[in-house]
Write a protein that holds these residues in place. Structure first.
Motif, PDB file in Angstrom:
ATOM      1  N   PHE A 121     -23.207 -10.349 -30.590  1.00 13.04           N
ATOM      2  CA  PHE A 121     -22.381 -10.525 -29.469  1.00 13.04           C
ATOM      3  C   PHE A 121     -21.102 -10.240 -29.515  1.00 13.04           C
ATOM      4  CE2 PHE A 121     -20.614  -8.691 -25.610  1.00 13.04           C
ATOM      5  CZ  PHE A 121     -20.902  -7.263 -25.648  1.00 13.04           C
ATOM      6  N   MET A 122     -20.171 -10.168 -30.603  1.00 10.15           N
ATOM      7  CA  MET A 122     -19.273 -11.241 -30.516  1.00 10.15           C
ATOM      8  C   MET A 122     -17.785 -10.439 -29.173  1.00 10.15           C
ATOM      9  SD  MET A 122     -18.765 -14.428 -31.785  1.00 10.15           S
ATOM     10  CE  MET A 122     -19.572 -13.902 -33.826  1.00 10.15           C
ATOM     11  N   LEU A 123     -16.908 -11.666 -29.185  1.00  7.35           N
ATOM     12  CA  LEU A 123     -16.110 -11.721 -28.031  1.00  7.35           C
ATOM     13  C   LEU A 123     -15.054 -11.493 -29.468  1.00  7.35           C
ATOM     14  CD1 LEU A 123     -16.399 -12.896 -24.845  1.00  7.35           C
ATOM     15  CD2 LEU A 123     -16.881 -10.698 -25.237  1.00  7.35           C
ATOM     16  N   VAL A 124     -13.519 -10.793 -29.756  1.00  5.21           N
ATOM     17  CA  VAL A 124     -12.898 -11.523 -30.414  1.00  5.21           C
ATOM     18  C   VAL A 124     -11.560 -10.537 -29.800  1.00  5.21           C
ATOM     19  CG1 VAL A 124     -12.214 -10.226 -32.692  1.00  5.21           C
ATOM     20  CG2 VAL A 124     -14.971 -10.496 -32.417  1.00  5.21           C
ATOM     21  N   GLU A 125     -11.052 -12.034 -30.204  1.00  2.00           N
ATOM     22  CA  GLU A 125      -9.080 -11.730 -29.791  1.00  2.00           C
ATOM     23  C   GLU A 125      -8.457 -11.709 -31.210  1.00  2.00           C
ATOM     24  OE1 GLU A 125      -6.364 -13.631 -26.667  1.00  2.00           O
ATOM     25  OE2 GLU A 125      -7.410 -14.658 -27.749  1.00  2.00           O
ATOM     26  N   LYS A 126      -7.482 -10.462 -31.601  1.00  3.42           N
ATOM     27  CA  LYS A 126      -6.409 -10.340 -32.062  1.00  3.42           C
ATOM     28  C   LYS A 126      -7.032 -10.542 -33.664  1.00  3.42           C
ATOM     29  CE  LYS A 126      -2.437 -11.377 -29.540  1.00  3.42           C
ATOM     30  NZ  LYS A 126      -1.999 -12.200 -29.147  1.00  3.42           N
ATOM     31  N   GLY A 127      -8.543 -10.276 -33.885  1.00  2.00           N
ATOM     32  CA  GLY A 127      -9.372 -10.279 -34.921  1.00  2.00           C
ATOM     33  C   GLY A 127     -10.257 -11.521 -35.866  1.00  2.00           C
ATOM     34  N   GLN A 128     -10.089 -12.593 -34.168  1.00  2.00           N
ATOM     35  CA  GLN A 128     -10.052 -13.784 -34.166  1.00  2.00           C
ATOM     36  C   GLN A 128     -11.421 -13.873 -33.872  1.00  2.00           C
ATOM     37  OE1 GLN A 128      -9.423 -16.685 -35.945  1.00  2.00           O
ATOM     38  NE2 GLN A 128     -10.938 -18.031 -35.500  1.00  2.00           N
ATOM     39  N   GLU A 129     -12.836 -14.308 -33.757  1.00  2.00           N
ATOM     40  CA  GLU A 129     -13.950 -14.365 -33.326  1.00  2.00           C
ATOM     41  C   GLU A 129     -13.748 -15.708 -32.389  1.00  2.00           C
ATOM     42  OE1 GLU A 129     -17.203 -14.463 -36.087  1.00  2.00           O
ATOM     43  OE2 GLU A 129     -17.125 -12.501 -36.779  1.00  2.00           O
ATOM     44  N   ILE A 182     -15.038  -6.343 -28.792  1.00  2.00           N
ATOM     45  CA  ILE A 182     -16.454  -6.985 -28.778  1.00  2.00           C
ATOM     46  C   ILE A 182     -16.884  -5.662 -29.657  1.00  2.00           C
ATOM     47  CG2 ILE A 182     -18.950  -6.608 -27.708  1.00  2.00           C
ATOM     48  CD1 ILE A 182     -17.887  -6.252 -24.834  1.00  2.00           C
ATOM     49  N   HIS A 183     -17.470  -7.316 -31.153  1.00  5.59           N
ATOM     50  CA  HIS A 183     -18.143  -7.185 -32.409  1.00  5.59           C
ATOM     51  C   HIS A 183     -19.783  -7.339 -31.783  1.00  5.59           C
ATOM     52  CE1 HIS A 183     -14.340  -6.524 -34.723  1.00  5.59           C
ATOM     53  NE2 HIS A 183     -13.809  -6.431 -33.611  1.00  5.59           N
ATOM     54  N   LEU A 184     -20.384  -6.062 -32.549  1.00  9.93           N
ATOM     55  CA  LEU A 184     -21.529  -6.515 -33.142  1.00  9.93           C
ATOM     56  C   LEU A 184     -22.164  -6.767 -34.322  1.00  9.93           C
ATOM     57  CD1 LEU A 184     -23.320  -3.725 -31.280  1.00  9.93           C
ATOM     58  CD2 LEU A 184     -23.103  -6.156 -30.204  1.00  9.93           C
ATOM     59  N   ILE A 185     -22.066  -8.338 -34.845  1.00  9.51           N
ATOM     60  CA  ILE A 185     -22.682  -8.578 -36.278  1.00  9.51           C
ATOM     61  C   ILE A 185     -23.509  -9.318 -36.547  1.00  9.51           C
ATOM     62  CG2 ILE A 185     -19.879  -9.015 -35.894  1.00  9.51           C
ATOM     63  CD1 ILE A 185     -22.463 -11.793 -35.578  1.00  9.51           C
ATOM     64  N   HIS A 186     -22.947  -8.960 -38.028  1.00 12.08           N
ATOM     65  CA  HIS A 186     -25.014  -9.719 -38.409  1.00 12.08           C
ATOM     66  C   HIS A 186     -24.750  -9.700 -39.969  1.00 12.08           C
ATOM     67  CE1 HIS A 186     -28.671  -9.295 -41.333  1.00 12.08           C
ATOM     68  NE2 HIS A 186     -29.175 -10.152 -40.198  1.00 12.08           N
ATOM     69  N   LEU A 232     -16.311 -16.174 -28.743  1.00 11.66           N
ATOM     70  CA  LEU A 232     -17.591 -16.618 -27.734  1.00 11.66           C
ATOM     71  C   LEU A 232     -18.404 -15.637 -28.225  1.00 11.66           C
ATOM     72  CD1 LEU A 232     -19.300 -18.132 -25.713  1.00 11.66           C
ATOM     73  CD2 LEU A 232     -19.140 -16.906 -24.583  1.00 11.66           C
ATOM     74  N   GLY A 233     -19.864 -15.456 -28.603  1.00 10.81           N
ATOM     75  CA  GLY A 233     -20.502 -14.835 -29.081  1.00 10.81           C
ATOM     76  C   GLY A 233     -22.121 -15.597 -28.470  1.00 10.81           C
ATOM     77  N   ILE A 234     -22.924 -14.174 -28.721  1.00 10.39           N
ATOM     78  CA  ILE A 234     -24.077 -14.889 -28.123  1.00 10.39           C
ATOM     79  C   ILE A 234     -25.124 -13.975 -28.650  1.00 10.39           C
ATOM     80  CG2 ILE A 234     -24.231 -12.495 -26.195  1.00 10.39           C
ATOM     81  CD1 ILE A 234     -25.905 -15.346 -24.201  1.00 10.39           C
ATOM     82  N   GLY A 235     -26.354 -14.402 -29.382  1.00  6.83           N
ATOM     83  CA  GLY A 235     -27.424 -14.018 -29.818  1.00  6.83           C
ATOM     84  C   GLY A 235     -27.876 -15.855 -30.998  1.00  6.83           C
ATOM     85  N   ASN A 236     -27.411 -15.538 -32.135  1.00  6.71           N
ATOM     86  CA  ASN A 236     -27.899 -16.324 -33.462  1.00  6.71           C
ATOM     87  C   ASN A 236     -27.465 -17.257 -34.182  1.00  6.71           C
ATOM     88  OD1 ASN A 236     -29.414 -16.807 -36.261  1.00  6.71           O
ATOM     89  ND2 ASN A 236     -30.217 -18.023 -34.101  1.00  6.71           N
ATOM     90  N   SER A 237     -26.486 -18.235 -34.109  1.00  6.13           N
ATOM     91  CA  SER A 237     -25.466 -19.142 -34.406  1.00  6.13           C
ATOM     92  C   SER A 237     -26.115 -19.545 -35.730  1.00  6.13           C
ATOM     93  CB  SER A 237     -25.068 -19.797 -33.641  1.00  6.13           C
ATOM     94  OG  SER A 237     -24.129 -20.863 -34.079  1.00  6.13           O
ATOM     95  N   TYR A 238     -24.777 -19.944 -36.695  1.00  9.11           N
ATOM     96  CA  TYR A 238     -25.036 -20.811 -38.406  1.00  9.11           C
ATOM     97  C   TYR A 238     -26.154 -21.576 -37.806  1.00  9.11           C
ATOM     98  CZ  TYR A 238     -23.957 -22.301 -42.286  1.00  9.11           C
ATOM     99  OH  TYR A 238     -23.912 -22.906 -43.631  1.00  9.11           O
ATOM    100  N   GLY A 239     -27.149 -21.640 -38.665  1.00  6.73           N
ATOM    101  CA  GLY A 239     -27.884 -22.619 -38.707  1.00  6.73           C
ATOM    102  C   GLY A 239     -28.872 -23.160 -38.047  1.00  6.73           C
ATOM    103  N   ALA A 240     -29.161 -22.254 -36.849  1.00  6.49           N
ATOM    104  CA  ALA A 240     -29.725 -22.216 -35.464  1.00  6.49           C
ATOM    105  C   ALA A 240     -31.116 -21.715 -36.040  1.00  6.49           C
ATOM    106  CB  ALA A 240     -29.213 -21.629 -34.337  1.00  6.49           C
ATOM    107  N   MET A 241     -32.622 -21.710 -35.038  1.00  5.95           N
ATOM    108  CA  MET A 241     -33.282 -21.074 -35.259  1.00  5.95           C
ATOM    109  C   MET A 241     -33.320 -20.535 -34.309  1.00  5.95           C
ATOM    110  SD  MET A 241     -35.884 -24.273 -37.268  1.00  5.95           S
ATOM    111  CE  MET A 241     -36.986 -22.826 -36.946  1.00  5.95           C
ATOM    112  N   ALA A 242     -33.114 -20.461 -32.882  1.00  3.07           N
ATOM    113  CA  ALA A 242     -33.272 -19.592 -32.217  1.00  3.07           C
ATOM    114  C   ALA A 242     -32.478 -19.062 -31.290  1.00  3.07           C
ATOM    115  CB  ALA A 242     -33.660 -20.941 -31.129  1.00  3.07           C
ATOM    116  N   TYR A 243     -32.296 -18.608 -30.542  1.00  2.46           N
ATOM    117  CA  TYR A 243     -31.131 -17.811 -29.451  1.00  2.46           C
ATOM    118  C   TYR A 243     -30.265 -18.429 -29.660  1.00  2.46           C
ATOM    119  CZ  TYR A 243     -34.661 -14.028 -28.961  1.00  2.46           C
ATOM    120  OH  TYR A 243     -35.384 -12.778 -29.473  1.00  2.46           O
TER     121      TYR A 243
END
Length: 479
Positions: free
Chosen positions: A99-107, A205-209, A109-120
């Motif tokens: 669940f990503m907060l986006v301003e003027k096309g720039q991502e 707000i974007h939902l990304i995968h 803060l987000g919450i979910g799973n980050s690049y390279g992370a195994m966990a929330y």
């Protein structure tokens, strides 16, 4: 000088005060669900599945004013996630979802799973060593404090963002916090919360995968001004529930007496119906014994009396007749006993008895018997009256066939097509013309018996082409 009159002072007893406080607290708890979500800024009613969708698309649609570097205040976000992409069962790859907060096309803060992370985790935390912060969990995968994402195990993610002008926002993140009615952000388990600072400005707000697996499913998305506006009261804690309960109790009290009287009436009806059924069955058994057994026994007695005055060479023939009559009486008694035995009140027993009766009828005749009866039939209940009338009607068809058909083959068949039962008797005999033939009492008796149990008789015959008779009965209320 006139002294002013003092006003009496009334003091409540301590017990009354405590009782009043408890009553007020209970009323507030009851009324709380009526005011939940009063300060909800935005909510998304639908579930959204994001699968390899790159940057995603805006779902906010301008419902909340943009928050930039000059913004102040606090905003809370809640989202329920179902991580169909299961990191616990796969090798870590380049994978992000959230669940990503986006301003003027720039991502940001987000919450979910980050690049390279195994966990929330939280995404795009620039001052974190790995660029993300793992979320603590009440169900960690030891020896870590975080929890692997597992498909089929949904989790609530909650963000609290406190905006500070010209600085990164103060962020608090919870993984699956207690959202029951009455919970607050301050009584959450310590192992479900993390604190950090991050750029949280947004206008979308974007939902990304981005990565492997079947994506992430997002639902129950809400933005609000307080933690309490994110709570999920149970249905019994909502105001409408108390209204429904009150109406239901009133209807229950009003209808209790009517229901009681109705049940009494039903019990009385069932009792009377049972007595009537027993009386009818007793009458039928008495009639069968009188008509069948009584007549045969009278004939036997008459032949015995006649044999007393006959020549010596005749008693042997007379005994043959007596023996045949006795066997007929035994057969009739067997039929009566079979009909009244409750263990035979089912379809398989009826089919077996019809086959046995056919074997006995044609065993001493040159007619070849062919039986087409299913070997496996359902245990469908058939009451004694129905079995009795069906077997007598079929037996009469056998008797007429033996007397008049001049057939060499006969076929007995049975078809069960819920809720209808068909029993057929066919022969290859001489047949007859239905328009001119004298059917006697046989066909009339058969039709009367089937009509009594709600069935019908279908007779077809042509000269030289045999005869077919079908007994059909449909059981009302069968499922």
């Amino acid at each position: 000088m006139i002294q002013p009159r003092s006003t009496p002072v009334f003091r409540l007893q301590p017990g009354c005060v405590r009782w009043g406080r408890r009553f007020l607290a209970g009323m507030l708890l009851w009324a709380a669900p009526l005011f939940t979500q009063a300060a909800v800024l935005w909510s998304h009613p639908d579930s959204v599945l994001a699968v390899n969708n790159g940057q995603g698309v805006d779902i906010l649609d301008g419902a909340i004013k943009p928050h930039d570097s000059n913004s102040v205040g606090t905003i809370y976000f809640r989202v329920l996630v179902d991580p169909i992409a299961d990191t616990a069962a796969k090798v870590i790859a380049n994978f992000e979802a959230g669940f990503m907060l986006v301003e003027k096309g720039q991502e940001h803060l987000g919450i979910g799973n980050s690049y390279g992370a195994m966990a929330y985790s939280t995404l795009n935390v620039s001052n974190a060593p790995k660029g993300f912060v793992d979320l603590n969990s009440c169900f960690p995968d030891q020896p870590y404090t975080y929890e692997y994402m597992r498909a089929g195990k949904t989790r609530y993610l909650v963000l609290k963002i406190e905006f500070v002008p010209d600085h990164d926002a103060h962020v608090t993140a919870w993984l699956d916090p207690n959202l029951a009615l009455g919970a607050t952000e301050f009584d959450q388990p310590s192992n479900s919360v993390v604190h950090f600072e991050a750029n949280a400005t947004f206008d979308e707000i974007h939902l990304i995968h981005r990565g492997y697996g079947g994506g992430w499913k997002f639902s129950q998305m809400v933005a609000a001004t307080s933690f309490e506006d994110l709570l999920l009261p149970h249905f019994w804690q909502r105001g409408w529930f108390f209204t429904v309960v009150g109406i239901g109790l009133s209807a229950l009290v009003a209808g209790a007496f009517l229901l009681h009287m109705r049940r009494r009436a039903q019990r009385e009806i069932h009792r009377l119906e049972g007595e009537r059924a027993v009386a009818a069955e007793r009458t039928r058994i008495a009639r069968d014994i009188h008509d069948e057994v009584g007549a045969s026994l009278a004939q036997i007695a008459l032949m015995a009396d006649m044999g007393m005055g006959e020549p010596a060479q005749l008693p042997k023939q007379r005994f043959v007749h007596i023996g045949r009559c006795v066997r007929e009486v035994v057969a009739v008694m067997d039929e009566i006993v079979w009909a009244v035995n409750p263990q035979n009140d089912n379809l398989p027993q009826l089919a077996d008895y019809l086959c046995q009766m056919a074997d006995e009828c044609f065993s001493d005749s040159p007619i070849h018997l062919q039986k087409e009866v299913p070997t496996r039939l359902p245990e469908f209940s058939i009451r004694a009256e129905v079995r009795h009338n069906l077997t007598l009607a079929v037996k009469e068809a056998f008797t007429n066939l033996l007397k008049h058909s001049q057939a060499s083959q006969v076929r007995l068949w049975l078809v069960w097509n819920m809720p209808e039962l068909l029993i057929g008797v066919e022969d290859n005999g001489s047949g007859f013309d239905l328009t001119t033939a004298n059917h006697g009492n046989g066909l009339g008796n058969q039709r009367a018996r089937l009509k009594q149990i709600g069935g019908t008789v279908e007779l077809t015959s042509t000269p030289g082409n045999g005869t077919r008779i079908i007994f059909r009965i449909k059981f009302e209320g069968a499922r």
